[in-house]
Enzyme design. Structure first.
Site, PDB file in Angstrom:
ATOM      1  N   ARG A  98      -1.178  -9.901  -5.270  1.00  0.00           N
ATOM      2  CA  ARG A  98      -0.748  -8.522  -5.569  1.00  0.00           C
ATOM      3  C   ARG A  98       0.695  -8.355  -5.075  1.00  0.00           C
ATOM      4  NH1 ARG A  98      -4.657  -3.665  -4.323  1.00  0.00           N
ATOM      5  NH2 ARG A  98      -3.556  -2.802  -6.114  1.00  0.00           N
ATOM      6  N   ASP A 246       2.104   1.619   0.712  1.00  0.00           N
ATOM      7  CA  ASP A 246       2.018   0.165   0.486  1.00  0.00           C
ATOM      8  C   ASP A 246       3.311  -0.556   0.825  1.00  0.00           C
ATOM      9  OD1 ASP A 246      -0.140   1.400  -1.379  1.00  0.00           O
ATOM     10  OD2 ASP A 246      -0.659  -0.712  -1.098  1.00  0.00           O
ATOM     11  N   ASN A 256       3.193   4.137  -2.968  1.00  0.00           N
ATOM     12  CA  ASN A 256       1.765   4.304  -2.711  1.00  0.00           C
ATOM     13  C   ASN A 256       1.065   4.418  -4.065  1.00  0.00           C
ATOM     14  OD1 ASN A 256      -0.439   4.626  -0.804  1.00  0.00           O
ATOM     15  ND2 ASN A 256      -0.591   6.739  -1.500  1.00  0.00           N
TER      16      ASN A 256
END
Ligand code: MRU
Length: 355
Positions: A98, A246, A256
């Site tokens: 990711r 994040d 985020n």
């Protein structure tokens, strides 16, 4: 009925007793089924992160730390160079699962540093040190979440309505969580908050995870669709917005879950303070602004058909499915970290955190 303490001590990511597997709770099955998975191979770990079985920036970092430790134990090579070459292959593979949450590369880089600083040691000794490092990453996250919870709680009052987006609670972190941490801590201290949880389309982390955690902990939570945030704000029911993150750039722009920036824009319009809560491991000084943050694009089927009994859009219809957005630092009232609360100008206050 799970108790508050059980929610804040949920074992979302841990090492198996023999240290050879990463055990995670499969978050894609919650809230209906509680199932634990034992991840032993590189593909198991990659898939678990990619498919959001384990998710939330800090939890992804912890899983990656444990994961590379598990994989390092399988490296058969004896010489340092051969060991390191294999280690880097695993590291790069996991790191590609990711792109947006910086905690993933942050944890893997920490693990790599242990290898590089101990070149002169045997493989067995290096593996032992890797075991210590991944456990330390997890322990530190527990402490960081506790400190963030305290700082966050200082910003709100008994009876306040708090709106949150996505899930930044125990499942996404360690113990109390970040954005939800002050709410759990407040509950322990006898505060009564009224929480509005955005369902968080398309993957419904708010509906499936946040409302589950809060409801089970006995916290007053109301689930709303993402497009209802404006009306609850207009009604005067929201005194603060708490969201996770994040990746935070050096200027305070914060990535985020998709939809977060919309919440921040609404909050600004209604004069509601908007706080981003996250550990310093989520700050990436290599990103000067939010423009430098890579946004993950995901499978269109998450929009067209996932969670529906039958598809809700034509198979051929074009979809745009960014998993995150960046909230401009001008919309953020404060960034709550384990080291304290940063206020504008963020370039200065964030820099000071690392001095
Ligand atoms: O795609 P996800 O579910 O991993 O996205 C998670 C979020 O956006 C969280 O808000 C963020 O990681 C913070 S978790 C403390």
């Amino acid at each position: 009925m799970i108790k508050l303490n059980e929610v804040t001590h949920i074992d979302n990511v841990k090492l198996s007793e023999d240290g050879k597997k990463v055990i995670i709770i499969d978050q894609t099955k919650l809230p209906n089924v509680t199932e634990y998975l034992a991840l032993g191979s590189d593909k198991d770990i990659y898939d678990a992160i990619f498919e959001l079985k384990v998710r939330g920036a800090p939890a992804i970092g912890i899983c990656a730390g444990y994961g590379i430790y598990v994989l390092a134990q399988n490296i058969k090579e004896d010489t340092f160079d051969e060991f390191y070459r294999e280690f880097v292959k695993y590291k790069e593979y996991l790191n590609s699962s990711r792109p947006t949450a910086v905690n993933l590369s942050w944890a893997l880089n920490r693990m790599e540093k242990v290898v590089l600083l101990n070149k002169d040691k045997t493989t067995d000794e290096i593996i032992k040190l890797l075991g210590e490092e991944c456990r330390a990453i997890h322990k530190e996250d527990i402490k960081m979440c506790a400190a963030i919870s305290e700082y966050g709680l200082s910003l709100i009052h008994d009876g306040d309505g708090i709106l949150t987006h996505c899930n930044a609670g125990p499942l996404a972190t360690s113990r109390y969580g970040t954005a939800l941490g002050p709410l759990f801590l407040g509950k322990e201290k006898g505060f009564n908050f009224k929480v509005f949880a955005d369902e968080t389309r398309p993957l419904l982390q708010g509906a499936r995870l946040t409302s589950f955690e809060l409801e089970k902990a006995g916290i007053d939570v109301t689930l709303i669709c993402d497009n209802m945030a404006s009306i609850v704000m207009k009604n005067g029911w929201v005194q603060a917005c708490f969201v996770g993150c994040d990746r935070i750039a050096a200027n305070g722009d914060a990535a985020n879950k998709i939809g977060t920036s919309g919440v921040a824009i609404l909050a600004k319009y209604y004069g509601i303070p908007f706080y981003v809560l996250g550990p310093t491991s989520t700050i990436d000084l290599n990103c000067r602004t939010g423009e430098d943050i890579e946004i993950e694009l995901r499978d269109p089927e998450e929009i067209r058909s996932k969670f529906y009994k039958e598809p809700m859009a034509l198979k051929e219809v074009k979809c745009y499915n960014p998993a995150f957005d960046v909230t401009d630092h001008n919309l953020i009232t404060g960034i709550v970290t384990e080291k304290g609360i940063c206020y504008a100008p963020y370039e200065k206050s964030i820099k000071e955190l690392f001095e």
